[in-house]
Design a protein around this motif. Sequence first.
Motif, PDB file in Angstrom:
ATOM      1  N   PRO A 294       0.836  -1.201   0.000  1.00  0.00           N
ATOM      2  CA  PRO A 294       0.000   0.000   0.000  1.00  0.00           C
ATOM      3  C   PRO A 294       0.869   1.249   0.000  1.00  0.00           C
ATOM      4  O   PRO A 294       2.043   1.205   0.383  1.00  0.00           O
ATOM      5  CB  PRO A 294      -0.800  -0.110   1.299  1.00  0.00           C
ATOM      6  CG  PRO A 294      -0.042  -1.053   2.155  1.00  0.00           C
ATOM      7  CD  PRO A 294       0.721  -1.957   1.244  1.00  0.00           C
ATOM      8  N   PRO A 295       0.299   2.366  -0.422  1.00  0.00           N
ATOM      9  CA  PRO A 295       1.070   3.614  -0.416  1.00  0.00           C
ATOM     10  C   PRO A 295       1.563   3.957   0.991  1.00  0.00           C
ATOM     11  O   PRO A 295       0.918   3.614   1.985  1.00  0.00           O
ATOM     12  CB  PRO A 295       0.061   4.665  -0.887  1.00  0.00           C
ATOM     13  CG  PRO A 295      -1.022   3.915  -1.560  1.00  0.00           C
ATOM     14  CD  PRO A 295      -1.052   2.569  -0.936  1.00  0.00           C
ATOM     15  N   GLY A 296       2.688   4.630   1.054  1.00  0.00           N
ATOM     16  CA  GLY A 296       3.233   5.071   2.327  1.00  0.00           C
ATOM     17  C   GLY A 296       2.401   6.198   2.920  1.00  0.00           C
ATOM     18  O   GLY A 296       1.531   6.781   2.257  1.00  0.00           O
TER      19      GLY A 296
ATOM     20  N   CYS B 173      -5.682   8.485  -7.932  1.00  0.00           N
ATOM     21  CA  CYS B 173      -5.023   8.593  -6.633  1.00  0.00           C
ATOM     22  C   CYS B 173      -4.055   7.415  -6.472  1.00  0.00           C
ATOM     23  O   CYS B 173      -4.231   6.366  -7.104  1.00  0.00           O
ATOM     24  CB  CYS B 173      -6.097   8.552  -5.534  1.00  0.00           C
ATOM     25  SG  CYS B 173      -5.448   8.515  -3.849  1.00  0.00           S
ATOM     26  N   VAL B 174      -3.058   7.564  -5.621  1.00  0.00           N
ATOM     27  CA  VAL B 174      -2.143   6.449  -5.358  1.00  0.00           C
ATOM     28  C   VAL B 174      -2.912   5.241  -4.826  1.00  0.00           C
ATOM     29  O   VAL B 174      -2.529   4.107  -5.065  1.00  0.00           O
ATOM     30  CB  VAL B 174      -1.003   6.835  -4.397  1.00  0.00           C
ATOM     31  CG1 VAL B 174      -0.068   7.839  -5.042  1.00  0.00           C
ATOM     32  CG2 VAL B 174      -1.521   7.360  -3.076  1.00  0.00           C
ATOM     33  N   TRP B 175      -4.016   5.491  -4.112  1.00  0.00           N
ATOM     34  CA  TRP B 175      -4.828   4.381  -3.611  1.00  0.00           C
ATOM     35  C   TRP B 175      -5.575   3.681  -4.740  1.00  0.00           C
ATOM     36  O   TRP B 175      -5.723   2.463  -4.729  1.00  0.00           O
ATOM     37  CB  TRP B 175      -5.802   4.856  -2.529  1.00  0.00           C
ATOM     38  CG  TRP B 175      -5.091   5.103  -1.249  1.00  0.00           C
ATOM     39  CD1 TRP B 175      -4.714   6.301  -0.736  1.00  0.00           C
ATOM     40  CD2 TRP B 175      -4.620   4.115  -0.327  1.00  0.00           C
ATOM     41  NE1 TRP B 175      -4.039   6.123   0.448  1.00  0.00           N
ATOM     42  CE2 TRP B 175      -3.973   4.786   0.731  1.00  0.00           C
ATOM     43  CE3 TRP B 175      -4.677   2.725  -0.290  1.00  0.00           C
ATOM     44  CZ2 TRP B 175      -3.389   4.120   1.803  1.00  0.00           C
ATOM     45  CZ3 TRP B 175      -4.099   2.066   0.789  1.00  0.00           C
ATOM     46  CH2 TRP B 175      -3.467   2.758   1.810  1.00  0.00           C
ATOM     47  N   ASP B 176      -6.014   4.418  -5.751  1.00  0.00           N
ATOM     48  CA  ASP B 176      -6.647   3.802  -6.924  1.00  0.00           C
ATOM     49  C   ASP B 176      -5.675   2.859  -7.613  1.00  0.00           C
ATOM     50  O   ASP B 176      -6.023   1.733  -7.985  1.00  0.00           O
ATOM     51  CB  ASP B 176      -7.117   4.869  -7.924  1.00  0.00           C
ATOM     52  CG  ASP B 176      -8.201   5.770  -7.362  1.00  0.00           C
ATOM     53  OD1 ASP B 176      -8.987   5.322  -6.501  1.00  0.00           O
ATOM     54  OD2 ASP B 176      -8.253   6.936  -7.800  1.00  0.00           O
ATOM     55  N   ARG B 177      -4.446   3.336  -7.799  1.00  0.00           N
ATOM     56  CA  ARG B 177      -3.416   2.514  -8.432  1.00  0.00           C
ATOM     57  C   ARG B 177      -3.117   1.276  -7.588  1.00  0.00           C
ATOM     58  O   ARG B 177      -3.003   0.166  -8.107  1.00  0.00           O
ATOM     59  CB  ARG B 177      -2.149   3.352  -8.654  1.00  0.00           C
ATOM     60  CG  ARG B 177      -1.118   2.653  -9.495  1.00  0.00           C
ATOM     61  CD  ARG B 177       0.036   3.549  -9.887  1.00  0.00           C
ATOM     62  NE  ARG B 177       0.753   4.054  -8.726  1.00  0.00           N
ATOM     63  CZ  ARG B 177       0.879   5.336  -8.432  1.00  0.00           C
ATOM     64  NH1 ARG B 177       0.369   6.255  -9.195  1.00  0.00           N
ATOM     65  NH2 ARG B 177       1.552   5.698  -7.356  1.00  0.00           N
ATOM     66  N   TYR B 178      -3.013   1.445  -6.279  1.00  0.00           N
ATOM     67  CA  TYR B 178      -2.748   0.318  -5.386  1.00  0.00           C
ATOM     68  C   TYR B 178      -3.859  -0.733  -5.474  1.00  0.00           C
ATOM     69  O   TYR B 178      -3.584  -1.921  -5.610  1.00  0.00           O
ATOM     70  CB  TYR B 178      -2.597   0.797  -3.940  1.00  0.00           C
ATOM     71  CG  TYR B 178      -2.659  -0.322  -2.934  1.00  0.00           C
ATOM     72  CD1 TYR B 178      -1.623  -1.249  -2.844  1.00  0.00           C
ATOM     73  CD2 TYR B 178      -3.746  -0.477  -2.087  1.00  0.00           C
ATOM     74  CE1 TYR B 178      -1.677  -2.291  -1.936  1.00  0.00           C
ATOM     75  CE2 TYR B 178      -3.806  -1.505  -1.173  1.00  0.00           C
ATOM     76  CZ  TYR B 178      -2.769  -2.424  -1.099  1.00  0.00           C
ATOM     77  OH  TYR B 178      -2.827  -3.460  -0.210  1.00  0.00           O
TER      78      TYR B 178
ATOM     79  N   CYS C  49      -2.119  12.705  -0.835  1.00  0.00           N
ATOM     80  CA  CYS C  49      -2.307  14.086  -0.366  1.00  0.00           C
ATOM     81  C   CYS C  49      -3.659  14.259   0.339  1.00  0.00           C
ATOM     82  O   CYS C  49      -3.900  15.273   0.978  1.00  0.00           O
ATOM     83  CB  CYS C  49      -2.196  15.060  -1.529  1.00  0.00           C
ATOM     84  SG  CYS C  49      -3.521  14.931  -2.744  1.00  0.00           S
ATOM     85  N   GLU C  50      -4.537  13.276   0.187  1.00  0.00           N
ATOM     86  CA  GLU C  50      -5.867  13.256   0.808  1.00  0.00           C
ATOM     87  C   GLU C  50      -6.727  14.451   0.421  1.00  0.00           C
ATOM     88  O   GLU C  50      -7.644  14.823   1.136  1.00  0.00           O
ATOM     89  CB  GLU C  50      -5.745  13.132   2.324  1.00  0.00           C
ATOM     90  CG  GLU C  50      -5.085  11.821   2.737  1.00  0.00           C
ATOM     91  CD  GLU C  50      -5.050  11.619   4.231  1.00  0.00           C
ATOM     92  OE1 GLU C  50      -5.900  12.184   4.945  1.00  0.00           O
ATOM     93  OE2 GLU C  50      -4.170  10.881   4.682  1.00  0.00           O
ATOM     94  N   SER C  51      -6.464  15.036  -0.753  1.00  0.00           N
ATOM     95  CA  SER C  51      -7.271  16.168  -1.208  1.00  0.00           C
ATOM     96  C   SER C  51      -8.480  15.714  -2.011  1.00  0.00           C
ATOM     97  O   SER C  51      -9.438  16.462  -2.163  1.00  0.00           O
ATOM     98  CB  SER C  51      -6.425  17.107  -2.066  1.00  0.00           C
ATOM     99  OG  SER C  51      -6.145  16.513  -3.323  1.00  0.00           O
ATOM    100  N   GLY C  52      -8.394  14.505  -2.546  1.00  0.00           N
ATOM    101  CA  GLY C  52      -9.477  14.005  -3.381  1.00  0.00           C
ATOM    102  C   GLY C  52      -9.416  14.539  -4.802  1.00  0.00           C
ATOM    103  O   GLY C  52     -10.265  14.229  -5.622  1.00  0.00           O
ATOM    104  N   ALA C  53      -8.414  15.353  -5.111  1.00  0.00           N
ATOM    105  CA  ALA C  53      -8.310  15.976  -6.427  1.00  0.00           C
ATOM    106  C   ALA C  53      -7.462  15.160  -7.402  1.00  0.00           C
ATOM    107  O   ALA C  53      -7.507  15.413  -8.599  1.00  0.00           O
ATOM    108  CB  ALA C  53      -7.726  17.372  -6.293  1.00  0.00           C
ATOM    109  N   CYS C  54      -6.701  14.223  -6.920  1.00  0.00           N
ATOM    110  CA  CYS C  54      -5.819  13.437  -7.791  1.00  0.00           C
ATOM    111  C   CYS C  54      -6.623  12.361  -8.519  1.00  0.00           C
ATOM    112  O   CYS C  54      -7.453  11.696  -7.927  1.00  0.00           O
ATOM    113  CB  CYS C  54      -4.721  12.774  -6.968  1.00  0.00           C
ATOM    114  SG  CYS C  54      -3.709  13.936  -6.068  1.00  0.00           S
ATOM    115  N   ASN C  55      -6.344  12.233  -9.802  1.00  0.00           N
ATOM    116  CA  ASN C  55      -7.027  11.216 -10.579  1.00  0.00           C
ATOM    117  C   ASN C  55      -6.050  10.628 -11.579  1.00  0.00           C
ATOM    118  O   ASN C  55      -5.727  11.294 -12.551  1.00  0.00           O
ATOM    119  CB  ASN C  55      -8.225  11.813 -11.299  1.00  0.00           C
ATOM    120  CG  ASN C  55      -9.110  10.754 -11.911  1.00  0.00           C
ATOM    121  OD1 ASN C  55      -8.947   9.582 -11.653  1.00  0.00           O
ATOM    122  ND2 ASN C  55     -10.035  11.192 -12.735  1.00  0.00           N
TER     123      ASN C  55
END
Length: 51
Positions: free
Chosen positions: A10-12, A25-30, A17-23
């Motif tokens: 899992p991501p470190g 997100c590192v969690w999506d990729r994980y 960034c927990e902003s919800g703006a990334c698309n």
Amino acid sequence: MSEPIEKPLPPGDNECCESGACNPCVWDRYYAELQDWRMKQHELKQQAESE
């Protein structure tokens, strides 16, 4: 039999960034990598059982 595939990590703590703006997100990729890993593990198990 194929070599075992390493489970994705899992991501470190500081990777999201927990902003919800990334698309994506590192969690999506994980989670996508984890799903792929699970499917490959299932395939390897079926291959081993058929041998």
